[in-house]
Scaffold this active site. Structure first.
Site, mmCIF file in Angstrom:
data_model
loop_
_atom_site.group_PDB
_atom_site.id
_atom_site.type_symbol
_atom_site.label_atom_id
_atom_site.label_comp_id
_atom_site.label_asym_id
_atom_site.label_seq_id
_atom_site.Cartn_x
_atom_site.Cartn_y
_atom_site.Cartn_z
ATOM 1 N N HIS A 77 0.881 -1.163 0.000
ATOM 2 C CA HIS A 77 0.000 0.000 0.000
ATOM 3 C C HIS A 77 0.918 1.211 0.000
ATOM 4 C CE1 HIS A 77 -3.526 2.479 1.452
ATOM 5 N NE2 HIS A 77 -2.525 3.214 1.906
ATOM 6 N N ASP B 111 -10.692 -3.948 -5.047
ATOM 7 C CA ASP B 111 -10.475 -3.300 -3.747
ATOM 8 C C ASP B 111 -11.815 -3.170 -3.022
ATOM 9 O OD1 ASP B 111 -9.350 -2.110 -1.560
ATOM 10 O OD2 ASP B 111 -8.722 -0.278 -2.554
#
Length: 433
Positions: free
Chosen positions: A189, A315
């Protein structure tokens, strides 16, 4: 159990197949792919009329079961947002047979017990295949590595602190090397929180119009650059999650040209929406990383087309009403995306950005390769995970009809074209419209 999918347009990028074919499924495996299989039994080489269930697929696209390598199932700990059962049901309705779930549950998936719990619940549900992703660091606190060997043996397919950046470069370096020793990638991330902390949307004109605090795109780019350097130094695989900026696409493209082991994904909202979706303060459009500028959207689309970005992942981030029906600055980030991902992605085909074959590759065998999953193909002998798609199916996004507990979508009310109409896992029809 025997199934014969008859006469559909079969697209399997893993084998460069695009033809009108039959698929014979026997005992949960792909027994044969070919022409006019109804009169042949290819499992023993003799001729016989097919004696199983025949499914007419002539007006459908038939593909390997879709694979989503970035999903949040919220279970354990946040079952009001999603459960493994509801998330898996949403996956099937979206055409996904395999999903990989991120570790930011409560407790965080940083130990064998949580990984085994997720796998056990998924097995009880008997819906989509669920692959747990474990945390990079204990408690995802970015201080000390989790027990990778124990987690890998328990069934974790990758490591990520998704939702939190691993800002300690020493920890990231060690994590990448140690994870690779177990044949697992680290999923990063990419966010420099010293630049993005306290922000709500993307830095730019929309932020100025709304008066909201904006995160600069370099908050993502800087961390992508660091991870490329770590991948180059170690020679190990790092996967970049939810790419959203033109700078990140450019950096990844250049790294790949030099043979660095970097892969990347993006999500449908990053190649469809811009930060203007937040002009009316719609909390369902608040995501992390934030929606970006038109230049970024165009760059992400090009990255998909030229192979810089390897996969499309939803996601999927379901939230409850209490998380979203608040002021924008206080709203949780995320979109409930499993049930809209395919149709939103098909817009890339109708707009001429991708071919249908390119899109199917981005949603099947290419994501499967990133995590080394036994999925994304209909080769003879493979598990019979298959999705039937009606690319002409017209429908309107109505969150009230979602299988997911998360009704948070900025696509509500959109009229879309293309939808999964049957999802087969292990040779069983697990969902059909």
């Amino acid at each position: 159990m025997k199934l014969l999918l008859q006469g559909g347009r079969v697209i399997d990028p893993s084998q460069n197949i695009d033809d009108s074919l039959d698929i014979m499924i026997v005992d949960g495996k792909i027994a044969a792919v070919g022409k006019d299989l109804a009169g042949r039994s290819l499992t023993d080489g003799t001729s016989a009329l097919f004696d199983g269930q025949v499914i007419e697929a002539r007006s459908k696209i038939v593909v390997p079961g879709l694979v989503d390598i970035h999903v949040h199932l919220r279970d354990p700990g946040f079952e009001y947002k999603e459960t493994i059962a509801s998330g898996s049901a949403a996956a099937l309705a979206g055409g996904f047979t395999s999903i990989a779930c991120m570790p930011n549950t409560k407790p965080i998936n940083d130990n064998r017990a949580v990984t085994e719990y997720i796998l056990s619940r998924a097995a009880e549900c008997r819906l989509a295949r669920v692959y747990p992703i474990a945390a990079v660091s204990r408690g995802s606190e970015g201080a000390a590595m989790a027990e990778y060997g124990d987690l890998a043996n328990a069934g974790a397919v990758a490591f990520s602190d998704d939702g939190k950046a691993v800002t300690d470069s020493s920890l990231m370096l060690s994590a990448v090397e140690y994870a690779a020793s177990f044949g697992r990638p680290v999923i990063s991330h990419c966010e420099d929180t010293s630049l993005s902390a306290g922000t709500t949307i993307n830095e730019g004109f929309t932020a100025a119009q709304t008066g909201l605090s904006g995160a600069p795109s370099i908050a993502e780019d800087i961390m992508v650059a660091r991870d490329i350097l770590i991948a180059e130094y170690t020679g190990k695989h790092i996967h970049i999650a939810h790419v959203s900026t033109a700078g990140a696409v450019r950096l990844i493209r250049e790294a790949k040209s030099r043979g660095i082991k970097i892969t990347a994904e993006t999500a449908p909202h990053y190649f469809t929406l811009t930060d203007e979706a937040l002009l009316d303060f719609d909390t369902d459009a608040r995501v992390n990383p934030p929606l970006r500028s038109p230049i970024d959207v165009e760059a992400v689309q090009l990255g998909l087309r030229d192979g810089t970005i390897d996969a499309i992942a939803s996601d999927h981030a379901p939230h409850g009403i209490i998380d979203k029906e608040v002021e924008l600055e206080a709203a949780a980030s995320g979109i409930s995306g499993l049930e809209t991902s395919l149709a939103i992605s098909l817009r890339l085909v109708t707009e001429g950005i991708l071919s249908l074959n390119q899109l199917i590759a981005l949603m099947t065998w290419r994501p499967a390769q990133i995590l080394n999953l036994p999925a994304g193909t209909i080769k003879t002998g493979a598990a019979a995970d298959v999705t039937l798609i009606d690319i002409n199916r017209l429908w309107q996004v109505d969150p009230a009809t979602f299988y997911s507990r998360g009704k948070n979508t900025p696509f509500k009310g959109w009229n879309l074209t293309g939808k999964a109409v049957m999802t087969i896992v292990d040779g069983e029809i697990r969902w059909k419209e």
